[in-house]
Design a protein around this motif. Sequence first.
Motif, PDB file in Angstrom:
ATOM      1  N   SER A  12       0.715  -1.290   0.109  1.00  0.00           N
ATOM      2  CA  SER A  12      -0.071   0.136   0.227  1.00  0.00           C
ATOM      3  C   SER A  12       0.896   1.262  -0.043  1.00  0.00           C
ATOM      4  O   SER A  12       0.365   2.247   0.565  1.00  0.00           O
ATOM      5  N   ARG A  38      -1.965 -12.569  -6.141  1.00  0.00           N
ATOM      6  CA  ARG A  38      -3.112 -12.772  -5.507  1.00  0.00           C
ATOM      7  C   ARG A  38      -3.972 -13.756  -6.311  1.00  0.00           C
ATOM      8  O   ARG A  38      -4.816 -14.437  -5.716  1.00  0.00           O
ATOM      9  N   ARG A 107       7.154 -18.500  -7.663  1.00  0.00           N
ATOM     10  CA  ARG A 107       7.834 -17.352  -8.376  1.00  0.00           C
ATOM     11  C   ARG A 107       8.299 -17.618  -9.725  1.00  0.00           C
ATOM     12  O   ARG A 107       8.092 -16.797 -10.474  1.00  0.00           O
ATOM     13  N   ARG A 155      -5.018   2.400   2.481  1.00  0.00           N
ATOM     14  CA  ARG A 155      -5.769   1.039   2.330  1.00  0.00           C
ATOM     15  C   ARG A 155      -7.079   1.195   2.785  1.00  0.00           C
ATOM     16  O   ARG A 155      -7.899   0.790   2.335  1.00  0.00           O
ATOM     17  N   ASP A 183       7.498 -10.337   3.637  1.00  0.00           N
ATOM     18  CA  ASP A 183       7.982  -9.868   2.294  1.00  0.00           C
ATOM     19  C   ASP A 183       9.718  -9.565   2.222  1.00  0.00           C
ATOM     20  O   ASP A 183      10.145 -10.124   1.310  1.00  0.00           O
TER      21      ASP A 183
HETATM   22  O1  CDP Z   1      -1.127  -3.718  -3.349  1.00  0.00           O
HETATM   23  P1  CDP Z   1      -0.665  -4.086  -2.040  1.00  0.00           P
HETATM   24  O2  CDP Z   1       0.434  -3.577  -1.761  1.00  0.00           O
HETATM   25  O3  CDP Z   1      -1.602  -4.881  -0.987  1.00  0.00           O
HETATM   26  O4  CDP Z   1       0.256  -5.666  -2.313  1.00  0.00           O
HETATM   27  P2  CDP Z   1       0.157  -6.282  -3.820  1.00  0.00           P
HETATM   28  O5  CDP Z   1       0.975  -5.426  -4.731  1.00  0.00           O
HETATM   29  O6  CDP Z   1      -1.111  -6.626  -4.329  1.00  0.00           O
HETATM   30  O7  CDP Z   1       0.996  -7.748  -3.370  1.00  0.00           O
HETATM   31  C1  CDP Z   1       0.452  -8.681  -2.817  1.00  0.00           C
HETATM   32  C2  CDP Z   1       1.546  -9.588  -2.242  1.00  0.00           C
HETATM   33  O8  CDP Z   1       1.889 -10.276  -3.434  1.00  0.00           O
HETATM   34  C3  CDP Z   1       2.578  -9.116  -1.679  1.00  0.00           C
HETATM   35  O9  CDP Z   1       2.634  -8.854  -0.119  1.00  0.00           O
HETATM   36  C4  CDP Z   1       3.918 -10.074  -1.709  1.00  0.00           C
HETATM   37  O10 CDP Z   1       3.673 -11.200  -0.917  1.00  0.00           O
HETATM   38  C5  CDP Z   1       3.531 -10.587  -3.020  1.00  0.00           C
HETATM   39  N1  CDP Z   1       4.258 -10.098  -4.259  1.00  0.00           N
HETATM   40  C6  CDP Z   1       5.647 -10.442  -4.598  1.00  0.00           C
HETATM   41  O11 CDP Z   1       6.047 -11.347  -3.565  1.00  0.00           O
HETATM   42  N2  CDP Z   1       6.278 -10.246  -5.651  1.00  0.00           N
HETATM   43  C7  CDP Z   1       5.779  -9.216  -6.309  1.00  0.00           C
HETATM   44  N3  CDP Z   1       6.345  -8.954  -7.380  1.00  0.00           N
HETATM   45  C8  CDP Z   1       4.324  -8.643  -6.081  1.00  0.00           C
HETATM   46  C9  CDP Z   1       3.737  -8.981  -4.988  1.00  0.00           C
END
Ligand code: CDP
Length: 220
Positions: A12, A38, A107, A155, A183
Amino acid sequence: MTYQIAIDGPASSGKSTVAKIVADKLNITYIDTGAMYRAVTYFILENEINIEDAESLTKAMSEIDIQFDRNDKRQLIILNNQDVSDDIRSTHVTKHVSAVSAKKIVREKLVAIQQEIATKQSVVMDGRDIGTVVLPQAAYKFYFTADPEVRARRRYDENKEKGILDQSLEELTEEIIRRDHYDMNREISPLKIADDATVIDGTHLTLNEMVEAVLSAVKH
Ligand code: CDP
């Protein structure tokens, strides 16, 4: 010539909102990699897959197809021909997404898709490992951050607008801190600042100021 803009940062921090506007202004493609993690998490929860069982997880990943589409209003994420754009934002998915994203099998597949998309067109891609792992050669790299309280408040307001009302501001703050910690400390591709990234602290910036900070650095 195609070019790439990478935006990483904690939960966020304004990445997606800014990335969407930047992509529109530059007329290039926006890829929300968080939405892909997600979508995988949604599939795993729906199908009750045990992510600790490598065989089940591998099988699940082979059954997953993720596409981006758009309608006149917004970008959509399509999981196996089903529009899951709203489902993937649920509190339930958010609670489990970091554990799913820490898995190597997950991943590997998503990073390969992301890299493939970025070879064909100019992109703004946001996530956690874009500048460090997915697109280390990206011409422009940013790392967004902001105080957790500010991020949680944003958020919270966003969720309220979407009708997601099952978490208090305090719960959201805790959840964001927990997810960032997970993360940043996972073994594979943890969230960290790429050596050549520009850090933008959005604690005291408006959305427009963040967009401007990115656009002014990108010369195309
Ligand atoms: O929008 P928000 O900041 O809630 O998170 P998001 O960008 O939707 O990402 C959700 C989750 O996906 C993150 O907390 C990471 O665990 C994972 N993620 C990741 O591991 N690598 C990425 N390139 C993007 C997201």
